[in-house]
Motif scaffolding. Structure first.
Motif, PDB file in Angstrom:
ATOM      1  N   HIS A  81     -14.137   7.890  18.605  1.00 18.96           N
ATOM      2  CA  HIS A  81     -12.993   7.788  19.768  1.00 18.96           C
ATOM      3  C   HIS A  81     -12.798   6.507  20.443  1.00 18.96           C
ATOM      4  O   HIS A  81     -12.076   6.513  20.915  1.00 18.96           O
ATOM      5  CB  HIS A  81     -13.557   8.805  20.845  1.00 18.96           C
TER       6      HIS A  81
ATOM      7  N   SER B 191     -10.878  10.069  12.129  1.00 17.34           N
ATOM      8  CA  SER B 191     -11.364  11.180  11.583  1.00 17.34           C
ATOM      9  C   SER B 191     -12.575  10.429  10.353  1.00 17.34           C
ATOM     10  O   SER B 191     -13.348  11.176  10.113  1.00 17.34           O
ATOM     11  CB  SER B 191     -10.326  11.565  10.597  1.00 17.34           C
TER      12      SER B 191
ATOM     13  N   MET C 294      -6.688   1.280  13.726  1.00 15.96           N
ATOM     14  CA  MET C 294      -6.452   2.280  14.624  1.00 15.96           C
ATOM     15  C   MET C 294      -5.859   1.501  15.681  1.00 15.96           C
ATOM     16  O   MET C 294      -6.104   0.519  16.216  1.00 15.96           O
ATOM     17  CB  MET C 294      -7.812   2.613  15.158  1.00 15.96           C
TER      18      MET C 294
ATOM     19  N   THR D 216     -15.364  11.028  13.026  1.00 14.71           N
ATOM     20  CA  THR D 216     -15.698  12.166  13.635  1.00 14.71           C
ATOM     21  C   THR D 216     -16.164  13.502  13.022  1.00 14.71           C
ATOM     22  O   THR D 216     -16.428  14.281  13.351  1.00 14.71           O
ATOM     23  CB  THR D 216     -14.061  12.729  14.137  1.00 14.71           C
TER      24      THR D 216
ATOM     25  N   ASP E 223      -6.049   5.777  20.368  1.00 17.74           N
ATOM     26  CA  ASP E 223      -5.022   6.670  20.381  1.00 17.74           C
ATOM     27  C   ASP E 223      -5.317   7.828  19.951  1.00 17.74           C
ATOM     28  O   ASP E 223      -4.983   8.856  20.515  1.00 17.74           O
ATOM     29  CB  ASP E 223      -3.782   6.148  19.800  1.00 17.74           C
ATOM     30  N   LYS E 224      -5.770   8.019  18.629  1.00 20.96           N
ATOM     31  CA  LYS E 224      -6.132   9.350  18.006  1.00 20.96           C
ATOM     32  C   LYS E 224      -7.598   9.185  17.581  1.00 20.96           C
ATOM     33  O   LYS E 224      -8.079   8.114  17.194  1.00 20.96           O
ATOM     34  CB  LYS E 224      -5.379   9.417  16.855  1.00 20.96           C
ATOM     35  N   PRO E 225      -8.319  10.306  17.486  1.00 23.76           N
ATOM     36  CA  PRO E 225      -9.607  10.335  16.994  1.00 23.76           C
ATOM     37  C   PRO E 225      -9.751   9.766  15.485  1.00 23.76           C
ATOM     38  O   PRO E 225      -8.773   9.932  14.640  1.00 23.76           O
ATOM     39  CB  PRO E 225     -10.133  11.762  16.630  1.00 23.76           C
TER      40      PRO E 225
END
Length: 152
Positions: A83, A148, A117, A151, A144-146
């Motif tokens: 994140h 991947s 990212m 995660t 802005d977005k996890p």
């Protein structure tokens, strides 16, 4: 509350941390309570995901609404999670600035892959910056977005 009770208070200092204060009730009147703090507050992490030490060179591009020249700047990712990341840089940045972070990750089999990212600067880490030599400034970046790859 009654005199002699032990009470814990939670205080959200920042969105990534929670502080817990333990207190002892000294006296209680009809409108107030006198407390004595017991020890130092405990800091509890509230991050969405675990940070992994990285110490990896990166480049970043500030995302602005101005048209014209777009420059890439050198940075150092100190740690990273799905994140966000802690980014050390040579020049000061502004809280709330948006950027695009470019870096390389190592996949199984030692295959190195470039990736990037988008994110936003959400906090400044002054104490860390002082210990990073040429990297005079450190900032917490929220993606802005996890991411991947981290995660799971």
């Amino acid at each position: 509350f009654s005199p002699g009770d032990r009470v814990e208070f939670e205080f959200p200092q920042r969105e990534d941390a929670l502080y817990i204060f333990q207190t002892y009730v000294l006296e209680v009147s009809h409108k107030e309570c006198v407390l004595q703090r017991l020890g130092e507050p405990k800091r509890m992490q509230r991050r969405k995901s675990l940070r992994i030490p990285a110490n990896r060179k990166a480049e970043y591009l500030l995302r602005t609404k101005k048209k014209g020249k777009k420059d890439f700047y050198e940075g150092l990712i100190l740690d990273i999670s799905g994140h966000g990341a802690l980014l050390a840089v040579k020049e000061p940045l502004s809280l709330g600035s948006e950027l695009f972070l470019l870096f390389k990750i190592t996949l199984p089999g030692n295959k190195i892959v470039p990736t990037g990212m988008g994110g936003k600067i959400v906090r400044e880490h002054i104490s860390l910056a002082k210990n990073n030599g040429e990297w005079g400034y450190s900032y917490g970046i929220e993606f802005d977005k996890p991411f991947s790859a981290l995660t799971g």
